[in-house]
Design an enzyme around this catalytic site. Structure first.
Site, PDB file in Angstrom:
ATOM      1  N   LYS A 282      43.886 -13.661 -39.429  1.00 31.80           N
ATOM      2  CA  LYS A 282      43.396 -12.371 -38.949  1.00 31.80           C
ATOM      3  C   LYS A 282      43.348 -11.391 -40.117  1.00 31.80           C
ATOM      4  O   LYS A 282      44.242 -11.367 -40.953  1.00 31.80           O
ATOM      5  CB  LYS A 282      44.332 -11.841 -37.862  1.00 31.80           C
ATOM      6  CG  LYS A 282      43.697 -10.781 -37.023  1.00 31.80           C
ATOM      7  CD  LYS A 282      44.369 -10.710 -35.688  1.00 31.80           C
ATOM      8  CE  LYS A 282      43.540  -9.872 -34.751  1.00 31.80           C
ATOM      9  NZ  LYS A 282      43.997  -9.952 -33.383  1.00 31.80           N
ATOM     10  N   GLU A 369      48.104 -10.132 -17.181  1.00 33.05           N
ATOM     11  CA  GLU A 369      48.400  -8.965 -16.342  1.00 33.05           C
ATOM     12  C   GLU A 369      48.810  -9.373 -14.935  1.00 33.05           C
ATOM     13  O   GLU A 369      49.688  -8.747 -14.322  1.00 33.05           O
ATOM     14  CB  GLU A 369      47.186  -8.032 -16.288  1.00 33.05           C
ATOM     15  CG  GLU A 369      46.885  -7.313 -17.605  1.00 33.05           C
ATOM     16  CD  GLU A 369      46.143  -8.152 -18.630  1.00 33.05           C
ATOM     17  OE1 GLU A 369      45.756  -9.299 -18.312  1.00 33.05           O
ATOM     18  OE2 GLU A 369      45.945  -7.670 -19.760  1.00 33.05           O
ATOM     19  N   ARG A 397      42.917  -6.298 -13.311  1.00 36.73           N
ATOM     20  CA  ARG A 397      43.076  -7.744 -13.181  1.00 36.73           C
ATOM     21  C   ARG A 397      44.082  -8.119 -12.094  1.00 36.73           C
ATOM     22  O   ARG A 397      44.018  -9.181 -11.510  1.00 36.73           O
ATOM     23  CB  ARG A 397      43.624  -8.314 -14.497  1.00 36.73           C
ATOM     24  CG  ARG A 397      42.607  -8.562 -15.559  1.00 36.73           C
ATOM     25  CD  ARG A 397      42.007  -9.935 -15.356  1.00 36.73           C
ATOM     26  NE  ARG A 397      40.765 -10.082 -16.087  1.00 36.73           N
ATOM     27  CZ  ARG A 397      40.646 -10.640 -17.271  1.00 36.73           C
ATOM     28  NH1 ARG A 397      41.706 -11.108 -17.885  1.00 36.73           N
ATOM     29  NH2 ARG A 397      39.475 -10.754 -17.834  1.00 36.73           N
TER      30      ARG A 397
HETATM   31  C1  LIG Z   1      42.595  -8.552 -19.887  1.00 40.68           C
HETATM   32  C2  LIG Z   1      42.815  -7.974 -21.246  1.00 40.68           C
HETATM   33  N1  LIG Z   1      44.064  -7.651 -21.644  1.00 40.68           N
HETATM   34  C3  LIG Z   1      44.259  -7.114 -22.861  1.00 40.68           C
HETATM   35  C4  LIG Z   1      43.215  -6.906 -23.716  1.00 40.68           C
HETATM   36  C5  LIG Z   1      43.426  -6.229 -25.056  1.00 40.68           C
HETATM   37  N2  LIG Z   1      43.160  -7.142 -26.184  1.00 40.68           N
HETATM   38  C6  LIG Z   1      41.991  -7.128 -26.835  1.00 40.68           C
HETATM   39  S1  LIG Z   1      41.934  -8.255 -28.051  1.00 40.68           S
HETATM   40  C7  LIG Z   1      43.484  -8.779 -27.723  1.00 40.68           C
HETATM   41  C8  LIG Z   1      44.101  -9.864 -28.538  1.00 40.68           C
HETATM   42  C9  LIG Z   1      43.326 -11.103 -28.430  1.00 40.68           C
HETATM   43  O1  LIG Z   1      43.965 -12.081 -29.188  1.00 40.68           O
HETATM   44  P1  LIG Z   1      43.210 -13.430 -29.500  1.00 40.68           P
HETATM   45  O2  LIG Z   1      42.538 -13.938 -28.291  1.00 40.68           O
HETATM   46  O3  LIG Z   1      44.168 -14.342 -30.152  1.00 40.68           O
HETATM   47  O4  LIG Z   1      42.068 -12.984 -30.496  1.00 40.68           O
HETATM   48  P2  LIG Z   1      42.219 -12.329 -31.955  1.00 40.68           P
HETATM   49  O5  LIG Z   1      42.115 -10.849 -31.768  1.00 40.68           O
HETATM   50  O6  LIG Z   1      43.548 -12.720 -32.520  1.00 40.68           O
HETATM   51  O7  LIG Z   1      41.085 -12.868 -32.714  1.00 40.68           O
HETATM   52  C10 LIG Z   1      44.038  -8.068 -26.660  1.00 40.68           C
HETATM   53  C11 LIG Z   1      45.401  -8.262 -26.131  1.00 40.68           C
HETATM   54  C12 LIG Z   1      41.930  -7.251 -23.261  1.00 40.68           C
HETATM   55  N3  LIG Z   1      40.836  -7.057 -24.016  1.00 40.68           N
HETATM   56  N4  LIG Z   1      41.754  -7.790 -22.038  1.00 40.68           N
END
Ligand SMILES: Cc1ncc(C[n+]2csc(CCOP(=O)(O)OP(=O)(O)O)c2C)c(N)n1
Length: 643
Positions: A282, A369, A397
């Site tokens: 990342k 969630e 959710r």
């Molecule tokens: C239902 C929901 N919960 C929380 C989020 C907030 N959120 C956006 S990106 C993210 C992290 C995602 O991690 P990953 O899938 O590993 O992707 P990365 O950002 O590491 O590439 C979160 C928690 C969201 N977009 N949707």
């Protein structure tokens, strides 16, 4: 830019030689860095997925082949390669590109996103539809390791393995969510990484990778480091065998030729779903890559050389989020029954501070969630007092869990809904405009909203001590600099606060973030000779029926103001109360809030002003309403149509 300035669509990319793709990726990365250093954005997430985007658009015939991005926050390279390079600088701004994916923005955005863990379900749906209507294209879903742990993604994996549909899942595994990834799935993926590599790749590709430029060498290196691990291999593990997926990996997610080759191999698998496991970093290429996780998932503008954020000279009062975290720590100090929870947003919700101080009584459950809410319900059954800090939009959710598991059983769970209202650049998927409507319909939840950060402290204590479900909605950003030095106080449930008792004909009943603007509006109205009473509603549920009914009998106009959708909102609750008491024929009610349409992204101030949800807007609406009533009364002028 040797290549990028000539790439206006993936077709242009596909004209290039595989050997040139790494340079394309470098140029894309540089372009993202230069753009986000000026305007901010989901910088780190997008930098980590540059090579994945290049490889996917090279290996697949997009848009004929369908790429489905999970969340979409990491898709800046995808936007750049699909004809939106020159608009990237408008991302998240009013009238500009969306920060996520939108079907109406590009034919390459096959599925809208913003919330996590949707890609596998959508991609599986597309794959099944393709087979039913006898079309022929590939479907590839890109999902992060943390989003893969989300409930929906797990449900989709389950069905995909069962259906044996032809589907490719590209797993972007950076061991990170916004914060470090959590959970048993993360441990499982790490075990795969340790145990899996050369041996399996060789099996899958029959050694052909050795001949791919830049690939053979790294494979040989990998073999040295993981040989022993293979001996103790735990694989093939659950994903491969039990869930019916084939597995290709792992692959260096920053090596484009290797990725292209892995995807080409995946395309050949036509008897079921396959996971291509790519390891990425990342924030790859971000200047100053020290492990300050939160700093680069999403950033504001920053210095391109140092990676440090541009300092704003403005000193702002503490944010609601900070005040939540601070107050929780104070309350948890005194009451060891209180526990706190976040669903993958420790820094965004202020739970990071609680996790630091009370690691045994605070939980990050990951992007989960629904589970989070029922997990809280379970803890409440045993006498704990859980506080779930979940953004208003993400709590959507868990609607059924709130109703079925918490409210129906009347459990003492507190929902701290940050980012309630218009959130700004993240736009329609992230605005928290629905929580009143989705919480108000069930009998026993107390729903409140503070006028400032000091009242948030009081409400937090009140909600935790209320022996039943309670929810607090509060906005994104800074408070008003209210005095927060005192101890939080218990508020009387269902009692509002009369802030300004005026003799005039109008009363403004404002909720949460709209209270200060309503007070300002009343002051401006006074200068024009209009007297308006102002009430801080505090509670949406239970409503302060006593005060509202009294106002309905003494005033001629009640204006309700809320930063939420009008449908099912606070104003609707007031209307219902007046209707039940047969008072609607004697009082004119004006409901101010967000109309029944999709609210775009952009500066929150601008968006609020657009819907009249600021001091000027409230002033104008109240004045107009009084004037029209006055005209009607005197009949000196023809009737104006009321809005
Ligand atoms: C239902 C929901 N919960 C929380 C989020 C907030 N959120 C956006 S990106 C993210 C992290 C995602 O991690 P990953 O899938 O590993 O992707 P990365 O950002 O590491 O590439 C979160 C928690 C969201 N977009 N949707």
């Amino acid at each position: 830019m040797r290549f990028l300035s000539e790439i206006n669509s993936p077709k242009d990319l596909r004209q290039l030689r595989v050997e040139d793709l790494q340079e394309v990726a470098d140029e894309v990365r540089q372009f993202i860095l230069e753009t986000t250093s000026r305007i901010g954005g989901h910088t780190g997430a997008s930098l980590g997925a540059v090579e994945l985007a290049v490889a996917m658009h090279y290996a697949f015939e997009t848009p004929h082949d369908r790429l489905v991005w999970d969340v979409g926050h990491q898709a800046y390279a995808h936007k750049i390669l699909t004809g939106r390079r020159d608009q990237l600088h408008t991302i998240k701004q009013y009238g500009g590109l969306s920060g996520f994916l939108r079907r109406d923005e590009s034919e390459y955005d096959t599925f809208g996103a913003g919330h996590a863990s949707t890609s596998l379900s959508a991609a599986l749906g597309m794959a099944v539809a393709r087979d039913k209507i006898k079309e022929d294209f590939h479907v590839c879903a890109l999902i992060g390791d943390s989003s893969l742990a989300g409930g929906m993604a797990m449900e989709a994996l389950n069905q995909a393995g069962h259906l044996k549909s032809r589907l490719i899942v590209l797993l972007n595994d950076n061991d990170m969510s916004i914060a470090p990834a959590v959970g048993a799935l993360t441990r499982y993926l790490n075990r795969i990484k340790e145990a899996q590599s050369y041996h399996r790749l060789k099996e899958e590709f029959g050694g052909t990778l050795e001949s791919v430029p830049g690939v053979g060498h790294s494979l040989r290196n990998m073999a040295k480091t993981v040989k022993d691990a293979i001996a103790a291999a735990v694989l093939p593990g659950a994903l491969v065998n039990e869930l019916g997926f084939k597995y290709i990996g792992y692959v260096d997610g920053h090596n484009v030729p290797m990725l292209v080759h892995a995807l080409e191999e995946a395309k050949k698998i036509d008897d079921g779903p396959v996971i291509v496991h790519a390891l990425t970093t990342k924030g790859k290429g971000f200047p100053n890559p020290e492990k300050n996780y939160y700093a680069y998932h999403a950033t504001g503008p920053y210095d391109l050389k140092t990676g440090l954020p541009h300092k704003s000279s403005k000193v702002s009062p503490p944010t609601y989020t900070e005040m939540f975290g601070k107050t929780m720590c104070e309350l948890m100090e005194r009451d060891d029954k209180i526990v706190a929870l976040t669903a993958a947003m420790p820094d965004g919700t202020g739970v990071d501070k609680i996790l630091e101080k009370f690691p045994e009584r605070a939980f990050d459950v990951g992007i989960a969630e629904q589970h989070a809410v029922t997990f809280c319900a379970g803890m409440a059954c045993e006498g704990l007092k859980p506080v779930a800090a979940i953004y208003s939009t993400f709590l959507q959710r868990a609607f059924d869990q709130i109703i079925h598991d918490v409210c129906l059983q009347d459990l003492n769970v507190t929902f701290a809904m940050d980012r309630a209202g218009i959130v700004g650049g993240d736009g329609p998927t992230h605005h928290g405009l629905l929580d009143i409507a989705y919480l108000r319909g069930y009998p026993n939840i107390a729903l409140m909203s503070p006028k400032d950060e000091a009242e948030l402290r009081d409400m937090l204590l009140t909600a935790i001590e209320y022996p039943a479900p309670a929810a607090i909605r509060f906005p994104r950003g800074s408070g008003y600099g209210a005095d927060t030095s005192g101890e939080p106080k218990l508020l009387e449930i269902g009692k509002s606060e009369l802030l300004r008792d005026a003799a005039g004909e109008a009363a403004i009943i404002a909720l949460g973030s709209m209270v200060y603007p309503a007070m300002q509006a009343a002051e401006n109205l006074e200068k024009e000779g209009f007297e308006a009473t102002v009430v801080n509603a505090r509670f949406v549920k239970p409503l302060d029926a006593e005060l509202i009914l009294a106002l309905a009998q003494t005033k001629r106009v009640i204006v309700t103001v809320e930063e939420a959708y009008l449908a099912g909102g606070f104003g609707s609750a007031v209307m219902e109360l007046l209707e039940e008491n047969a008072l609607l024929d004697r009082i004119r009610v004006v409901r101010m809030g967000v109309p029944d349409r999709i609210i775009t992204h952009g500066d929150p101030k601008l968006l609020l002003a657009k819907y009249g949800l600021d001091a000027d807007g409230i002033y104008t609406r109240v004045k107009e309403t009084i004037e029209v009533l006055e005209e009607r009364r005197t009949r000196r002028k023809p009737l104006k149509v009321l809005r």
